[in-house]
Motif scaffolding. Sequence first.
Motif, PDB file in Angstrom:
ATOM      1  N   LEU A  18      78.208  29.724  38.928  1.00  0.00           N
ATOM      2  CA  LEU A  18      79.667  28.854  38.937  1.00  0.00           C
ATOM      3  C   LEU A  18      80.894  29.812  39.267  1.00  0.00           C
ATOM      4  N   GLY A  19      81.752  29.337  39.664  1.00  0.00           N
ATOM      5  CA  GLY A  19      82.937  30.070  40.254  1.00  0.00           C
ATOM      6  C   GLY A  19      84.141  29.695  39.326  1.00  0.00           C
ATOM      7  N   LEU A  20      84.864  30.373  38.766  1.00  0.00           N
ATOM      8  CA  LEU A  20      85.928  29.790  37.755  1.00  0.00           C
ATOM      9  C   LEU A  20      87.486  30.571  38.695  1.00  0.00           C
ATOM     10  N   SER A  21      88.570  29.602  38.564  1.00  0.00           N
ATOM     11  CA  SER A  21      89.590  29.963  39.067  1.00  0.00           C
ATOM     12  C   SER A  21      90.795  30.015  38.027  1.00  0.00           C
ATOM     13  N   GLU A  44      84.074  35.827  18.093  1.00  0.00           N
ATOM     14  CA  GLU A  44      85.446  36.334  18.551  1.00  0.00           C
ATOM     15  C   GLU A  44      85.579  36.241  20.082  1.00  0.00           C
ATOM     16  N   ARG A  45      86.731  36.240  20.328  1.00  0.00           N
ATOM     17  CA  ARG A  45      86.921  36.220  22.110  1.00  0.00           C
ATOM     18  C   ARG A  45      86.789  37.699  22.543  1.00  0.00           C
ATOM     19  N   LYS A  46      85.941  37.702  23.526  1.00  0.00           N
ATOM     20  CA  LYS A  46      85.368  39.010  24.188  1.00  0.00           C
ATOM     21  C   LYS A  46      85.680  39.086  25.473  1.00  0.00           C
ATOM     22  N   PHE A  47      85.981  40.437  25.760  1.00  0.00           N
ATOM     23  CA  PHE A  47      86.250  40.701  26.989  1.00  0.00           C
ATOM     24  C   PHE A  47      85.084  40.789  28.135  1.00  0.00           C
ATOM     25  N   VAL A  48      85.516  40.004  29.098  1.00  0.00           N
ATOM     26  CA  VAL A  48      84.447  39.975  30.305  1.00  0.00           C
ATOM     27  C   VAL A  48      84.559  40.692  31.663  1.00  0.00           C
ATOM     28  N   ALA A  49      86.081  40.701  32.047  1.00  0.00           N
ATOM     29  CA  ALA A  49      86.212  41.451  33.156  1.00  0.00           C
ATOM     30  C   ALA A  49      87.893  41.649  33.284  1.00  0.00           C
ATOM     31  N   ALA A  50      88.312  42.560  34.025  1.00  0.00           N
ATOM     32  CA  ALA A  50      89.885  42.646  34.320  1.00  0.00           C
ATOM     33  C   ALA A  50      89.984  43.314  35.908  1.00  0.00           C
ATOM     34  N   VAL A  64      77.999  41.575  31.787  1.00  0.00           N
ATOM     35  CA  VAL A  64      77.883  40.774  32.931  1.00  0.00           C
ATOM     36  C   VAL A  64      78.130  41.508  34.296  1.00  0.00           C
ATOM     37  N   LYS A  65      78.047  43.056  33.917  1.00  0.00           N
ATOM     38  CA  LYS A  65      77.954  43.873  35.078  1.00  0.00           C
ATOM     39  C   LYS A  65      76.713  43.575  35.944  1.00  0.00           C
ATOM     40  N   GLY A  66      77.213  43.415  37.303  1.00  0.00           N
ATOM     41  CA  GLY A  66      76.105  43.205  38.259  1.00  0.00           C
ATOM     42  C   GLY A  66      75.642  41.568  38.496  1.00  0.00           C
ATOM     43  N   ARG A  67      76.378  40.850  37.512  1.00  0.00           N
ATOM     44  CA  ARG A  67      76.305  39.296  37.664  1.00  0.00           C
ATOM     45  C   ARG A  67      77.482  38.777  38.065  1.00  0.00           C
ATOM     46  N   PHE A  68      78.710  38.981  37.368  1.00  0.00           N
ATOM     47  CA  PHE A  68      80.072  38.425  37.501  1.00  0.00           C
ATOM     48  C   PHE A  68      80.782  39.410  38.459  1.00  0.00           C
ATOM     49  N   THR A  69      81.897  38.790  39.147  1.00  0.00           N
ATOM     50  CA  THR A  69      82.807  39.277  40.237  1.00  0.00           C
ATOM     51  C   THR A  69      83.970  38.805  39.907  1.00  0.00           C
ATOM     52  N   ILE A  70      85.089  39.721  39.581  1.00  0.00           N
ATOM     53  CA  ILE A  70      86.309  39.034  39.409  1.00  0.00           C
ATOM     54  C   ILE A  70      87.049  39.561  40.694  1.00  0.00           C
ATOM     55  N   SER A  71      88.135  38.876  41.169  1.00  0.00           N
ATOM     56  CA  SER A  71      88.884  39.019  42.229  1.00  0.00           C
ATOM     57  C   SER A  71      90.116  38.290  41.978  1.00  0.00           C
ATOM     58  N   ARG A  72      91.148  38.609  43.118  1.00  0.00           N
ATOM     59  CA  ARG A  72      92.354  37.820  43.140  1.00  0.00           C
ATOM     60  C   ARG A  72      92.932  37.785  44.443  1.00  0.00           C
ATOM     61  N   ALA A  75      98.729  36.298  47.112  1.00  0.00           N
ATOM     62  CA  ALA A  75      99.414  35.289  48.081  1.00  0.00           C
ATOM     63  C   ALA A  75      99.101  33.781  47.462  1.00  0.00           C
ATOM     64  N   LYS A  76      98.028  33.618  46.689  1.00  0.00           N
ATOM     65  CA  LYS A  76      97.689  32.181  46.093  1.00  0.00           C
ATOM     66  C   LYS A  76      97.840  32.243  44.704  1.00  0.00           C
ATOM     67  N   ASN A  77      98.545  33.319  43.971  1.00  0.00           N
ATOM     68  CA  ASN A  77      98.672  33.429  42.678  1.00  0.00           C
ATOM     69  C   ASN A  77      97.590  33.181  41.848  1.00  0.00           C
ATOM     70  N   THR A  78      96.495  33.484  42.306  1.00  0.00           N
ATOM     71  CA  THR A  78      95.125  32.975  41.666  1.00  0.00           C
ATOM     72  C   THR A  78      94.236  34.213  41.247  1.00  0.00           C
ATOM     73  N   VAL A  79      93.452  34.265  40.371  1.00  0.00           N
ATOM     74  CA  VAL A  79      92.325  35.201  39.852  1.00  0.00           C
ATOM     75  C   VAL A  79      91.063  34.307  39.923  1.00  0.00           C
ATOM     76  N   TYR A  80      89.981  34.841  40.175  1.00  0.00           N
ATOM     77  CA  TYR A  80      88.864  34.230  40.281  1.00  0.00           C
ATOM     78  C   TYR A  80      87.763  34.987  39.423  1.00  0.00           C
ATOM     79  N   LEU A  81      86.683  34.352  39.074  1.00  0.00           N
ATOM     80  CA  LEU A  81      85.576  34.764  38.375  1.00  0.00           C
ATOM     81  C   LEU A  81      84.435  34.107  38.820  1.00  0.00           C
ATOM     82  N   GLN A  82      83.685  34.670  39.679  1.00  0.00           N
ATOM     83  CA  GLN A  82      82.172  34.388  40.362  1.00  0.00           C
ATOM     84  C   GLN A  82      81.070  34.935  39.425  1.00  0.00           C
ATOM     85  N   MET A  83      80.471  33.745  38.890  1.00  0.00           N
ATOM     86  CA  MET A  83      79.546  34.137  37.966  1.00  0.00           C
ATOM     87  C   MET A  83      78.224  33.716  38.802  1.00  0.00           C
TER      88      MET A  83
END
Length: 123
Positions: A18-21, A44-50, A64-72, A75-83
């Motif tokens: 799944l990809g989150l935006s 509790e709320r837990k850290f995933v990526a930064a 999540v290391k090795g499975r998830f990727t954070i990017s931003r 120019a589009k004011n968007t951060v992503y999380l590819q899972m």
Amino acid sequence: QVQLVESGGGLVQAGGSLGLSCAASGRTFSTYLMGWFRQAPGKERKFVAAINRNGGVTDYADSVKGRFTISRDNAKNTVYLQMNSLKPEDTAVYYCAAKASGYYLRANDYNYWGQGTQVTVSS
């Protein structure tokens, strides 16, 4: 001030992807460090990526290391999380968050939050 809106959650089978935006309002998005957190029911709320302001530095929770990727894309004011390779234990509400700089591992470190998006991984 910045407003954050997450999207992309849903139901997926274990092993799937799944990809989150997270879209941010305002013209100062590039000045914020961005993070993703997750919260399972009763936990509790837990850290995933930064990711830092220019996207050059990232950090991940061990789970999540090795499975998830954070990017931003500033120019589009968007951060992503590819899972990828999702597991049932990844089931949670996922939140994006923003802060100016500094410590980033704790939810209390962040100033701005989105409303969250549900991710459910079935076994």
